[in-house]
Design a protein around this motif. Structure first.
Motif, mmCIF file in Angstrom:
data_model
loop_
_atom_site.group_PDB
_atom_site.id
_atom_site.type_symbol
_atom_site.label_atom_id
_atom_site.label_comp_id
_atom_site.label_asym_id
_atom_site.label_seq_id
_atom_site.Cartn_x
_atom_site.Cartn_y
_atom_site.Cartn_z
ATOM 1 N N PRO A 28 59.875 -58.658 -30.167
ATOM 2 C CA PRO A 28 58.633 -58.936 -29.437
ATOM 3 C C PRO A 28 58.833 -59.235 -27.958
ATOM 4 O O PRO A 28 57.970 -58.954 -27.141
ATOM 5 C CB PRO A 28 58.075 -60.170 -30.171
ATOM 6 N N GLU A 29 59.977 -59.826 -27.593
ATOM 7 C CA GLU A 29 60.195 -60.220 -26.202
ATOM 8 C C GLU A 29 60.698 -59.086 -25.319
ATOM 9 O O GLU A 29 60.641 -59.187 -24.097
ATOM 10 C CB GLU A 29 61.212 -61.363 -26.144
ATOM 11 N N LYS A 30 61.199 -58.025 -25.921
ATOM 12 C CA LYS A 30 61.890 -56.995 -25.152
ATOM 13 C C LYS A 30 61.021 -56.399 -24.052
ATOM 14 O O LYS A 30 61.434 -56.329 -22.890
ATOM 15 C CB LYS A 30 62.372 -55.885 -26.086
ATOM 16 N N GLN A 31 59.817 -55.970 -24.391
ATOM 17 C CA GLN A 31 58.975 -55.296 -23.424
ATOM 18 C C GLN A 31 58.609 -56.212 -22.271
ATOM 19 O O GLN A 31 58.641 -55.805 -21.095
ATOM 20 C CB GLN A 31 57.709 -54.773 -24.117
ATOM 21 N N GLU A 32 58.293 -57.469 -22.569
ATOM 22 C CA GLU A 32 57.943 -58.414 -21.517
ATOM 23 C C GLU A 32 59.139 -58.716 -20.616
ATOM 24 O O GLU A 32 58.991 -58.880 -19.400
ATOM 25 C CB GLU A 32 57.403 -59.715 -22.139
ATOM 26 N N LEU A 33 60.330 -58.779 -21.213
ATOM 27 C CA LEU A 33 61.540 -59.020 -20.430
ATOM 28 C C LEU A 33 61.791 -57.871 -19.463
ATOM 29 O O LEU A 33 62.072 -58.083 -18.278
ATOM 30 C CB LEU A 33 62.742 -59.197 -21.356
ATOM 31 N N LEU A 34 61.690 -56.637 -19.952
ATOM 32 C CA LEU A 34 61.924 -55.476 -19.100
ATOM 33 C C LEU A 34 60.910 -55.410 -17.959
ATOM 34 O O LEU A 34 61.247 -55.021 -16.838
ATOM 35 C CB LEU A 34 61.880 -54.194 -19.936
ATOM 36 N N LYS A 35 59.676 -55.792 -18.245
ATOM 37 C CA LYS A 35 58.652 -55.827 -17.189
ATOM 38 C C LYS A 35 59.040 -56.816 -16.095
ATOM 39 O O LYS A 35 58.903 -56.532 -14.900
ATOM 40 C CB LYS A 35 57.300 -56.235 -17.787
ATOM 41 N N ALA A 36 59.538 -57.971 -16.505
ATOM 42 C CA ALA A 36 59.895 -59.014 -15.544
ATOM 43 C C ALA A 36 61.166 -58.663 -14.765
ATOM 44 O O ALA A 36 61.326 -59.072 -13.606
ATOM 45 C CB ALA A 36 60.064 -60.345 -16.269
ATOM 46 N N LEU A 37 62.074 -57.929 -15.399
ATOM 47 C CA LEU A 37 63.328 -57.557 -14.733
ATOM 48 C C LEU A 37 63.129 -56.462 -13.689
ATOM 49 O O LEU A 37 63.839 -56.417 -12.672
ATOM 50 C CB LEU A 37 64.343 -57.066 -15.773
ATOM 51 N N TYR A 38 62.174 -55.582 -13.925
ATOM 52 C CA TYR A 38 62.062 -54.349 -13.143
ATOM 53 C C TYR A 38 62.002 -54.570 -11.619
ATOM 54 O O TYR A 38 62.669 -53.845 -10.864
ATOM 55 C CB TYR A 38 60.862 -53.523 -13.610
ATOM 56 N N PRO A 39 61.234 -55.544 -11.120
ATOM 57 C CA PRO A 39 61.175 -55.722 -9.659
ATOM 58 C C PRO A 39 62.522 -56.066 -9.019
ATOM 59 O O PRO A 39 62.685 -55.898 -7.802
ATOM 60 C CB PRO A 39 60.177 -56.879 -9.485
ATOM 61 N N HIS A 40 63.472 -56.531 -9.816
ATOM 62 C CA HIS A 40 64.775 -56.952 -9.281
ATOM 63 C C HIS A 40 65.825 -55.839 -9.373
ATOM 64 O O HIS A 40 66.986 -56.068 -9.019
ATOM 65 C CB HIS A 40 65.279 -58.176 -10.044
ATOM 66 N N THR A 41 65.446 -54.654 -9.863
ATOM 67 C CA THR A 41 66.414 -53.574 -10.094
ATOM 68 C C THR A 41 66.494 -52.636 -8.887
ATOM 69 O O THR A 41 65.730 -52.756 -7.933
ATOM 70 C CB THR A 41 66.033 -52.768 -11.344
ATOM 71 N N GLY A 42 67.437 -51.686 -8.975
ATOM 72 C CA GLY A 42 67.561 -50.665 -7.948
ATOM 73 C C GLY A 42 68.671 -50.893 -6.950
ATOM 74 O O GLY A 42 68.799 -50.139 -5.976
ATOM 75 N N LYS A 43 69.498 -51.902 -7.185
ATOM 76 C CA LYS A 43 70.561 -52.218 -6.219
ATOM 77 C C LYS A 43 71.925 -51.661 -6.629
ATOM 78 O O LYS A 43 72.745 -51.326 -5.783
ATOM 79 C CB LYS A 43 70.660 -53.733 -6.033
#
Length: 325
Positions: A28-43
């Motif tokens: 259940p937490e996976k999708q919400e976690l990925l949403k929260a992580l996304y803005p910090h990615t790309g480096k």
């Protein structure tokens, strides 16, 4: 788990391990976690290491880790192993080869099982890359399982793809047949101390020459360098790292890095949409009487599959959001 993102950004290894496990196993937490992580990615810069089984990818990856650490880089490694038919988990051969790095706080190694994926990558691999990106890795090395033509999937995840070939196994010809020549940004002829290495290098160079003659504007395009390596002797590793860096410089100076990442995001979005649609059908539509009715009509040939598919999608979209896996 979302409340632990600051700890992940601070480089907490235990938090990274827990988040990767959550992403791999779903919940259940996976999708919400990925949403929260996304803005910090790309480096992070992602390097794919692919090639046939037995080419020495794991040993080469191990040496690349050492080389990057000498440069002061923080390194993440995702080693995609075959899935055990008994436990469903990864067969951890890569961890055995890379065990000297496990005490290094700036190296994070994770083995993942393919879990039935035919593309050399587990479905969750790209999501794990996001966790390691937020964890602060400068480079993430993705070593694929080595399954021949399906290795082409690595190009949808990596900024630079290293194709590893070896002499004496017909690898260069197989690479040409499988289309791997198309995805290689750098060639590594590993075990180059063996007889036949010169022939492999020559065959690759000839194919690159032929390709350059048939492609318009080839003079301005990237020509994959061919690097000889002997991973077990730590030979050619500096040259391989230099080739990877040169490719990165080429992508950045030409603006192609941003363009290619944009295309990968576009492809990933399509994959996520397809995954959600499958979940929608499995979790919503297939549990209704309408599914049985539509299926019976298709079996009786009173309804064609295309019209049936349209009806199924209409029912699914009307029923709401898919459940998180």
């Amino acid at each position: 788990m979302i409340d632990q993102i600051p700890a992940l950004l601070a480089g907490e290894r235990r938090v990274a391990a827990k988040m990767i496990t959550l992403v791999e196993n779903g919940g259940p937490e996976k999708q919400e976690l990925l949403k929260a992580l996304y803005p910090h990615t790309g480096k992070a810069y992602i390097v794919g290491i692919t090639g046939s089984p037995g080419a020495g990818k794991s040993s080469l990856t191990d040496r690349l880790i050492s080389g990057l650490r000498k440069q002061g880089k923080k390194v993440g490694v995702v080693a995609v192993d075959p899935t055990s038919p008994f436990t469903g988990g990864a067969i951890l051969g890569d961890r055995i080869r890379m065990n000297e790095h496990y005490m290094d706080k700036d190296v994070f190694i994770r083995s993942m099982g393919t879990r039935g994926s035919l593309g050399g990558l587990a479905r969750a691999t790209k999501e794990v890359l996001k966790v390691l990106d937020v964890f602060g890795c400068d480079y993430i090395l993705v070593e694929t399982v080595g399954v021949g033509q399906s290795e082409l999937e690595i190009m949808t995840a990596a900024d630079t793809t290293v194709v590893v070939l070896t002499p004496g196994a017909g690898d260069s010809i197989q690479a040409i047949k499988a289309g791997i020549m198309e995805i290689a940004d750098v060639f590594a002829v590993n075990k180059a101390d063996l007889e036949g290495a010169d022939r492999v290098v020559t065959e690759i160079e000839v194919m690159l020459d032929l390709g350059a003659r048939t492609r318009p504007g080839a003079a301005q395009q990237w020509r994959p360098p061919v690097v000889r390596t002997v991973a077990m002797r730590d030979s050619g590793i500096d040259q391989l790292l230099a080739a990877i860096q040169k490719h990165r410089d080429h992508l950045e100076t030409t603006g192609k890095l941003a363009d290619e990442r944009k295309q990968r995001i576009k492809l990933e979005l399509r994959e996520v949409i397809e995954h959600h649609i499958k979940d929608l059908i499995r979790n919503k539509v297939e549990k209704t009487g309408e599914w049985d009715r539509i299926l019976d009509e298709v079996i009786q040939r009173t309804l064609d599959p295309h019209t049936a598919a349209e009806q199924v999608l209409d029912i699914g979209l009307a029923s709401g959001q898919p459940q998180a896996d």
